[in-house]
Each structure stands twice: as C-alpha cells, then as structure tokens.
Design an enzyme around this catalytic site. Structure first.
Site, mmCIF file in Angstrom:
data_model
loop_
_atom_site.group_PDB
_atom_site.id
_atom_site.type_symbol
_atom_site.label_atom_id
_atom_site.label_comp_id
_atom_site.label_asym_id
_atom_site.label_seq_id
_atom_site.Cartn_x
_atom_site.Cartn_y
_atom_site.Cartn_z
ATOM 1 N N GLY A 121 0.839 -1.196 0.000
ATOM 2 C CA GLY A 121 0.000 0.000 0.000
ATOM 3 C C GLY A 121 0.876 1.249 0.000
ATOM 4 O O GLY A 121 2.104 1.172 -0.104
ATOM 5 N N ALA A 122 0.236 2.401 0.124
ATOM 6 C CA ALA A 122 0.979 3.668 0.230
ATOM 7 C C ALA A 122 0.079 4.679 0.918
ATOM 8 O O ALA A 122 -1.151 4.509 0.970
ATOM 9 C CB ALA A 122 1.379 4.179 -1.157
ATOM 10 N N ASP A 123 0.692 5.723 1.450
ATOM 11 C CA ASP A 123 -0.098 6.783 2.088
ATOM 12 C C ASP A 123 -0.453 7.881 1.103
ATOM 13 O O ASP A 123 -1.534 8.457 1.176
ATOM 14 C CB ASP A 123 0.681 7.334 3.286
ATOM 15 C CG ASP A 123 0.960 6.223 4.276
ATOM 16 O OD1 ASP A 123 -0.014 5.618 4.735
ATOM 17 O OD2 ASP A 123 2.133 5.911 4.517
ATOM 18 N N GLY B 28 4.818 4.719 5.124
ATOM 19 C CA GLY B 28 5.371 4.622 6.476
ATOM 20 C C GLY B 28 4.446 5.051 7.593
ATOM 21 O O GLY B 28 4.841 5.005 8.752
ATOM 22 N N GLU C 22 9.903 -2.063 4.078
ATOM 23 C CA GLU C 22 9.152 -1.915 2.819
ATOM 24 C C GLU C 22 10.063 -1.395 1.702
ATOM 25 O O GLU C 22 9.972 -1.843 0.556
ATOM 26 C CB GLU C 22 7.970 -0.957 3.018
ATOM 27 C CG GLU C 22 6.888 -1.554 3.891
ATOM 28 C CD GLU C 22 5.784 -0.575 4.242
ATOM 29 O OE1 GLU C 22 4.670 -1.041 4.516
ATOM 30 O OE2 GLU C 22 6.024 0.644 4.270
ATOM 31 N N LYS D 77 -5.904 8.361 -2.028
ATOM 32 C CA LYS D 77 -4.456 8.469 -1.784
ATOM 33 C C LYS D 77 -3.740 9.195 -2.931
ATOM 34 O O LYS D 77 -2.553 9.462 -2.833
ATOM 35 C CB LYS D 77 -3.857 7.067 -1.629
ATOM 36 C CG LYS D 77 -4.516 6.203 -0.541
ATOM 37 C CD LYS D 77 -3.780 6.297 0.746
ATOM 38 C CE LYS D 77 -4.265 5.390 1.838
ATOM 39 N NZ LYS D 77 -3.810 4.035 1.759
HETATM 40 C C1 5RP Z 1 3.153 1.030 6.266
HETATM 41 C C2 5RP Z 1 2.816 1.657 4.967
HETATM 42 C C3 5RP Z 1 1.463 1.386 4.412
HETATM 43 O O1 5RP Z 1 1.593 0.820 3.158
HETATM 44 C C4 5RP Z 1 0.722 2.668 4.314
HETATM 45 O O2 5RP Z 1 0.726 3.265 5.594
HETATM 46 C C5 5RP Z 1 -0.709 2.452 3.823
HETATM 47 O O3 5RP Z 1 -1.450 1.817 4.801
HETATM 48 P P1 5RP Z 1 -3.002 1.548 4.643
HETATM 49 O O4 5RP Z 1 -3.157 0.603 3.515
HETATM 50 O O5 5RP Z 1 -3.415 0.978 5.984
HETATM 51 O O6 5RP Z 1 -3.657 2.884 4.372
HETATM 52 O O7 5RP Z 1 3.585 2.342 4.348
HETATM 53 O O8 5RP Z 1 4.447 1.391 6.683
#
Ligand code: 5RP
Length: 232
Positions: free
Chosen positions: A84-86, A98, A106, A124
C-alpha cells in the site's frame, strides 16, 4: 463502495499478477492485509510461492494463512512486491509510505523487487507529495533530538511518533519522526537530503521505485503504469 471494499478490490486486482514459483514481497497496512488474505486463498488452492514479509505483523498474518515465508538472506531477489501507500503523486507515481511504521523493510523489499506494485484507493492520489501527510523518517534512538534539529535545518517540522504516550518503536528498533514540509517540490532531492542526515536510517519517500499503481474508486479500477521505470 466503502473504503475497505475499495482497498480489497485494488488488492485482489494486484494479486492476479502472482504466479506459482514466484518470490513475492508482501507489504504492511490495511490495504496490504487484503493482499495477504487473497494470497492466502491462492496458496490454499495450490499456488506455490515464497513470501518475504515487510513487518512482523505481515509475517504473523502470513503464517496464520499458511503462506510459506522466506528471508532476503535466502532470496535476495524478489519477483514481485505488492504494498500500500499513504500518498501517490499522480504525475510521477512517487510515494509517501510509512504511516504504518514499516517503511524501512518496505523500501528494502521494494528495492529488491523486479516489479513493485502499489495498491490504493483513489483518496491516496495527490498532485504533490505531502498534501495530506508528513514524511515519516526512521531515525536511530540515540540522539534523536539532534537528528530532529538537523531535519529542521533542511526545512522539516519533525514530531516524534508516539504510541500510548511512549515513543513508537519500529521492527528495526528505531524511532519515527513525522516531518511536515511546506511544499515538496523535488522529492528525489528531499529523499537524498534526509538520508544524508546523520541519525536517519531511511525515510518514507519512495522515488522512482513504483512499477504500477492499482487505484480503486467508485467508478472502478484504474491501472497507472510507470513507463519510466526500467524495472518495468
Ligand atoms: C506502512 C505503509 C502502508 O503501506 C501505508 O501506511 C498504507 O497503509 P493503509 O493501507 O493501511 O492505508 O507504508 O508502513
């Protein structure tokens, strides 16, 4: 669809790329959990893969689903990683990662992967990184205040990440500073500057690493390809 349904849809689309015989990097977070669940179903149906987990959390969930785990010591080259990503920058597919605290493993897994596929819901996607979130920066515990001061010198506003009144500690035994920057004009330059700061272990800017982003929205799934990525 609610947000979890979107995350699941993106995750399941990405897992279509998993084939028997692959070494697969498994990400961390709520979207990655849908990836792991789907990989678990494939494994139960007979698909044979080795998974490299990006966190203790991911390792535990994978074990519970009967997914065979390996290490980078045994498998230093990964065929495909899904995470995933933020935030995802639309024009470059660069990322902030992160918020879940697993950015170091990661990034190591992404860097070791021939193909790095990112799964997100459409909220996102941003025009410029740093729109919604700061940049998580993993730092050594020793002297973290001095590292934070050095990050202020390059324009950041660092805040020690807390969990229940204590400093959050990563799987690698480090702290995280969540760092807001006014505008991130050049994410490659910022990634480099942060990583040149003494005390920084790594940071959550993932620049030039993404092969593909799978975005789920109410109107369906969109696949964004990074044509400039030499890894394809
Ligand atoms: C964890 C990450 C996750 O991929 C990122 O925070 C996305 O999380 P989510 O899918 O719960 O929104 O980088 O270190």
């Amino acid at each position: 669809m609610n947000r979890d349904e979107l995350k699941k849809a993106a995750a399941e689309k990405a897992v279509e790329q998993v084939e028997s015989g692959m070494v697969v990097g498994l990400g961390t977070g709520s979207t990655a959990a849908f990836v792991i669940a789907r990989v678990g179903e494939l494994v139960a149906q007979g698909t044979k893969i080795i998974a490299i987990p990006t966190s203790e959390r991911t390792a535990q969930m994978s074990r519970e689903l009967g997914i065979q785990l390996g290490s980078l010591a045994e498998y230093p080259r990964i065929d495909l990683a899904i995470d995933g990503a933020d935030e995802v920058e639309r024009s470059t597919l660069n990322l902030i990662k992160g918020l879940g605290g697993a950015l170091l493993r990661e990034k190591i897994v992404a860097a070791a992967s021939k193909r790095f596929v990112v799964v997100v819901d459409s909220e996102k996607l941003v025009d410029h990184l740093g729109h919604h979130t700061g940049v998580p920066v993993e730092v050594a515990q020793f002297g973290w205040q001095a590292t934070a001061a050095a990050i202020e010198d390059i324009g950041g506003r660092p805040q020690l990440r807390l969990r229940e009144d204590h400093a959050f500690v990563t799987d690698g035994g480090n702290y995280i500073l969540d760092c807001r920057f006014d505008v991130i004009k050049d994410s490659a330059e910022l990634e480099r500057k942060l990583n040149m700061t003494v005390g920084v272990v790594d940071n959550g800017l993932f620049v030039g690493r993404t092969s593909q982003v799978i975005v789920a929205s109410d109107t369906g799934i969109t696949v964004l390809e990074n044509d400039r990525n030499p890894r394809g």
